[in-house]
Design a protein around this motif. Sequence first.
Motif, PDB file in Angstrom:
ATOM      1  N   THR A   8       0.831  -1.198   0.000  1.00 56.69           N
ATOM      2  CA  THR A   8       0.000   0.000   0.000  1.00 56.69           C
ATOM      3  C   THR A   8       0.868   1.251   0.000  1.00 56.69           C
ATOM      4  O   THR A   8       0.616   2.186  -0.753  1.00 56.69           O
ATOM      5  CB  THR A   8      -0.923  -0.003   1.226  1.00 56.69           C
ATOM      6  OG1 THR A   8      -1.725  -1.189   1.178  1.00 56.69           O
ATOM      7  CG2 THR A   8      -1.820   1.204   1.250  1.00 56.69           C
ATOM      8  N   LEU A  11       2.763   1.651  -3.517  1.00 55.79           N
ATOM      9  CA  LEU A  11       1.880   2.077  -4.592  1.00 55.79           C
ATOM     10  C   LEU A  11       1.305   3.461  -4.341  1.00 55.79           C
ATOM     11  O   LEU A  11       1.154   4.250  -5.262  1.00 55.79           O
ATOM     12  CB  LEU A  11       0.778   1.049  -4.814  1.00 55.79           C
ATOM     13  CG  LEU A  11       1.278  -0.260  -5.402  1.00 55.79           C
ATOM     14  CD1 LEU A  11       0.138  -1.260  -5.502  1.00 55.79           C
ATOM     15  CD2 LEU A  11       1.921  -0.058  -6.753  1.00 55.79           C
ATOM     16  N   GLN A 103      -0.707   1.438 -12.570  1.00 54.91           N
ATOM     17  CA  GLN A 103      -2.130   1.121 -12.641  1.00 54.91           C
ATOM     18  C   GLN A 103      -2.351  -0.378 -12.806  1.00 54.91           C
ATOM     19  O   GLN A 103      -3.253  -0.947 -12.193  1.00 54.91           O
ATOM     20  CB  GLN A 103      -2.795   1.888 -13.779  1.00 54.91           C
ATOM     21  CG  GLN A 103      -2.925   3.366 -13.497  1.00 54.91           C
ATOM     22  CD  GLN A 103      -3.496   4.128 -14.678  1.00 54.91           C
ATOM     23  OE1 GLN A 103      -3.654   3.603 -15.771  1.00 54.91           O
ATOM     24  NE2 GLN A 103      -3.813   5.394 -14.447  1.00 54.91           N
ATOM     25  N   GLN A 106      -2.070  -2.135  -9.575  1.00 56.86           N
ATOM     26  CA  GLN A 106      -3.252  -1.968  -8.730  1.00 56.86           C
ATOM     27  C   GLN A 106      -4.356  -2.950  -9.122  1.00 56.86           C
ATOM     28  O   GLN A 106      -5.168  -3.341  -8.293  1.00 56.86           O
ATOM     29  CB  GLN A 106      -3.771  -0.534  -8.809  1.00 56.86           C
ATOM     30  CG  GLN A 106      -2.842   0.457  -8.158  1.00 56.86           C
ATOM     31  CD  GLN A 106      -3.257   1.894  -8.383  1.00 56.86           C
ATOM     32  OE1 GLN A 106      -4.081   2.194  -9.246  1.00 56.86           O
ATOM     33  NE2 GLN A 106      -2.702   2.800  -7.599  1.00 56.86           N
ATOM     34  N   ASP A 112       1.501  -6.852  -8.534  1.00 54.57           N
ATOM     35  CA  ASP A 112       1.658  -6.065  -7.318  1.00 54.57           C
ATOM     36  C   ASP A 112       2.611  -6.761  -6.352  1.00 54.57           C
ATOM     37  O   ASP A 112       3.541  -6.140  -5.825  1.00 54.57           O
ATOM     38  CB  ASP A 112       0.282  -5.861  -6.675  1.00 54.57           C
ATOM     39  CG  ASP A 112       0.359  -5.081  -5.388  1.00 54.57           C
ATOM     40  OD1 ASP A 112       0.915  -3.973  -5.397  1.00 54.57           O
ATOM     41  OD2 ASP A 112      -0.148  -5.596  -4.371  1.00 54.57           O
TER      42      ASP A 112
END
Length: 125
Positions: A8, A11, A103, A106, A112
């Motif tokens: 988290t 990103l 993006q 995500q 990720d």
Amino acid sequence: MFRNTTRTAVLALAAAAFVSGPALAQEQQPQQPPQIEVNDSQLDAFVDATVEIVDIREDYQSRAASVESPEEMGELETQANAEMIDAVEGAGLQVEEYNQIAQAAQQDPELDQQIVEMMTERQEQ
């Protein structure tokens, strides 16, 4: 727990680095980005750029604490954005590519996770 927090943070920092900048606000990104294939070279460049962007943001955030006017803040943001763009391009990516990878990460938990692992490795070095 640690990985989720790390993911988290990474990103959020990466996205915030470009979302807040006036130089990059010129193009609107679509809400649902198309799925892109990210090769190892692009992923490595993305992580390199992100590591540098995190450092740049930390430096400029500490500088912002002593800013006394909106004009100074604007100049500081412009300098930070220019350095972040240089970091992305210096890593071998275009800003649009960097944003697309962010993006995609995500939207794709596997991508990720791969980014998180690479970031963790580089931060431990």
